[in-house]
Every structure is written in structure tokens, then in C-alpha cells.
Scaffold this motif. Structure first.
Motif, PDB file in Angstrom:
ATOM      1  N   GLU A  41      -4.796   5.642  -2.237  1.00 38.20           N
ATOM      2  CA  GLU A  41      -4.204   5.618  -0.906  1.00 38.20           C
ATOM      3  C   GLU A  41      -3.388   4.350  -0.674  1.00 38.20           C
ATOM      4  N   LEU A  42      -3.701   3.298  -1.397  1.00 40.22           N
ATOM      5  CA  LEU A  42      -3.017   2.025  -1.217  1.00 40.22           C
ATOM      6  C   LEU A  42      -1.931   1.753  -2.268  1.00 40.22           C
ATOM      7  N   VAL A  43      -2.152   2.179  -3.495  1.00 41.35           N
ATOM      8  CA  VAL A  43      -1.242   1.882  -4.594  1.00 41.35           C
ATOM      9  C   VAL A  43      -0.527   3.167  -5.020  1.00 41.35           C
ATOM     10  N   LYS A  44       0.787   3.102  -5.044  1.00 40.61           N
ATOM     11  CA  LYS A  44       1.556   4.246  -5.519  1.00 40.61           C
ATOM     12  C   LYS A  44       1.766   4.084  -7.015  1.00 40.61           C
ATOM     13  N   VAL A  45       1.302   5.058  -7.761  1.00 47.43           N
ATOM     14  CA  VAL A  45       1.381   5.038  -9.213  1.00 47.43           C
ATOM     15  C   VAL A  45       2.559   5.907  -9.649  1.00 47.43           C
ATOM     16  N   LYS A  46       3.293   5.419 -10.655  1.00 47.13           N
ATOM     17  CA  LYS A  46       4.422   6.180 -11.165  1.00 47.13           C
ATOM     18  C   LYS A  46       3.905   7.477 -11.781  1.00 47.13           C
ATOM     19  N   GLN A  47       4.501   8.580 -11.374  1.00 51.63           N
ATOM     20  CA  GLN A  47       4.086   9.881 -11.865  1.00 51.63           C
ATOM     21  C   GLN A  47       4.545  10.069 -13.307  1.00 51.63           C
TER      22      GLN A  47
ATOM     23  N   ASP B  36     -10.792  -0.684  10.335  1.00 48.64           N
ATOM     24  CA  ASP B  36     -11.644  -1.338  11.313  1.00 48.64           C
ATOM     25  C   ASP B  36     -13.076  -1.437  10.822  1.00 48.64           C
ATOM     26  N   GLY B  37     -13.263  -1.155   9.535  1.00 45.39           N
ATOM     27  CA  GLY B  37     -14.598  -1.250   8.987  1.00 45.39           C
ATOM     28  C   GLY B  37     -15.273   0.092   8.874  1.00 45.39           C
ATOM     29  N   GLY B  38     -14.753   1.073   9.558  1.00 48.70           N
ATOM     30  CA  GLY B  38     -15.377   2.376   9.508  1.00 48.70           C
ATOM     31  C   GLY B  38     -14.894   3.211   8.338  1.00 48.70           C
ATOM     32  N   THR B  39     -13.738   2.851   7.791  1.00 49.38           N
ATOM     33  CA  THR B  39     -13.212   3.601   6.650  1.00 49.38           C
ATOM     34  C   THR B  39     -12.974   2.660   5.491  1.00 49.38           C
ATOM     35  N   ILE B  40     -13.154   3.178   4.337  1.00 47.41           N
ATOM     36  CA  ILE B  40     -12.883   2.390   3.127  1.00 47.41           C
ATOM     37  C   ILE B  40     -11.765   3.096   2.375  1.00 47.41           C
ATOM     38  N   PRO B  41     -10.577   2.457   2.308  1.00 49.81           N
ATOM     39  CA  PRO B  41      -9.464   3.106   1.607  1.00 49.81           C
ATOM     40  C   PRO B  41      -9.710   3.138   0.098  1.00 49.81           C
ATOM     41  N   ARG B  42      -9.272   4.230  -0.495  1.00 49.19           N
ATOM     42  CA  ARG B  42      -9.372   4.339  -1.946  1.00 49.19           C
ATOM     43  C   ARG B  42      -8.099   3.762  -2.559  1.00 49.19           C
ATOM     44  N   ARG B  43      -8.160   3.531  -3.864  1.00 48.05           N
ATOM     45  CA  ARG B  43      -7.039   2.912  -4.562  1.00 48.05           C
ATOM     46  C   ARG B  43      -5.777   3.776  -4.472  1.00 48.05           C
TER      47      ARG B  43
END
Length: 195
Positions: free
Chosen positions: A13-19, A4-11
Motif C-alpha cells: 500500500e505504501l511502495v509502488k513496485v515496478k510490474q 491514527d494507530g488504528g490501521t497498519i499499512p502494508r508494504r
């Protein structure tokens, strides 16, 4: 995380990287390979056998697996394994705990410990075990321990790479088939001479 504009997601948190796979501890892997049965994962106890691929097993475990028809595909009978003639290490003390720094077996010629730091080989003809370094010094011909004849195809690298040991295993099987064929021919000729 309503965006809603109050939070800025980090990468992350959005992209799942292969471990990345966790690297295995080489020391513990070597201890497992050289001290535990490849079939039951129990501590190796005499008599110890090896297959044509150079893997180590407890003989009782192999017999049980053959009876229950649970053995590896390249082991169908006890003829597919050989009992190893191992030289005990005088410095190894079996007191119920694993001694990581001392191996239970050594090379009878060079005194090198059979721990995975050095390559070891077994002779298929007699079951004697040597370090590869000792085998190079001795050469192909007769076993220095029991004086039994062997050739290059009889040398099995213990816990070696899959490709190199499979080639020698196939050579031994081919030689065995040819020997059986010759024996059948001799038997037929002897039968013809008797008639």
C-alpha cells in the motif's frame, strides 16, 4: 488510512513496485510472424514478398506503402523485395478459420511446415523457399527447384534475428554496388572503342 494507530499499512500500500512484463505467448507470436503481413497485420495472401531482413509482406501492401511513401526505411522500391515461390501444404484447408496446427506452406524438399518451429530461408536470386535443414543438404551452388545459381549472400533467413539478417542484407547491397560500378566501367570502355 489515516495512520491514527488504528490501521497498519502494508508494504504494497505504501511502495509502488515496478510490474513485471507479462510474458507473451510464444505460439501466438509465431502464428502472427508466419501468417500475417508485417506491415498491415492482415492475413498473408499470395503473392507474398520478403525484404532483405526476412520479414513477410503482402505484395499489394508493399506497393501501396511505396506509393504512399509509408514503407519501412529499408524498402524504397520493389527491387528491395523479392516475391517468394512457396510450396502449398496439401493438408491445409482454407475454410475461413485459422488452422493453428497446420501451416499453409511447407518445404518442397523435406516437407517441414513453415510455421516457425523450423528455420526457413529464401534465395534472393530466385525467390524459392526451403527449410534451413534442406539448404544444408543441398549446399550452395544451384537451387534444387529452379536450377538458378546462388551463393551464401543470396540466402535470406525468414523471420530471423535482426543482427544476422542485416549483415547479409549489407553484403548483397555491397555486391550490387560493385556490379553496377563494373557495368558503368564496361559501358565507358565500349563508348571509347566506338569513337
Amino acid at each position: 488510512m489515516g495512520c491514527d494507530g488504528g490501521t497498519i499499512p502494508r508494504r504494497n500500500e505504501l511502495v509502488k513496485v515496478k510490474q513485471k512484463p507479462e510474458p507473451r505467448d510464444q505460439t501466438s507470436h509465431l502464428i502472427f510472424q508466419w501468417r500475417y503481413c508485417n506491415l498491415t497485420q492482415q492475413l498473408l495472401q499470395r503473392p507474398i514478398v520478403t525484404c532483405g531482413l526476412g520479414k513477410l509482406y503482402n505484395k499489394s501492401a508493399i506497393i501501396q506503402a511505396i506509393i504512399n511513401r509509408e514503407s519501412p526505411p529499408h524498402i524504397r522500391t520493389l527491387r528491395d523485395v523479392i516475391t517468394l515461390n512457396l510450396t502449398p501444404n496439401p493438408e491445409f484447408r482454407e475454410n475461413g478459420t485459422d488452422q493453428i496446427d497446420v501451416s499453409p506452406y511447407i518445404c518442397p524438399v523435406t516437407g517441414l511446415e513453415m510455421s516457425g518451429k523450423y528455420r526457413f530461408v529464401a534465395l534472393w536470386s530466385c525467390g524459392c523457399v526451403f527449410s534451413e535443414r534442406a539448404l544444408k543438404e543441398i549446399g550452395v551452388g544451384a537451387c534444387s527447384r529452379c536450377q538458378e545459381a546462388f551463393d551464401e549472400a543470396d540466402v535470406v533467413v525468414l523471420n530471423g534475428l535482426e543482427g544476422e539478417v542485416r549483415v547479409k542484407m549489407d553484403m548483397r547491397k555491397k555486391r550490387k554496388k560493385e556490379w553496377r560500378k563494373i557495368q558503368r566501367i564496361k559501358k565507358v570502355r565500349v563508348g571509347e572503342n566506338l569513337q
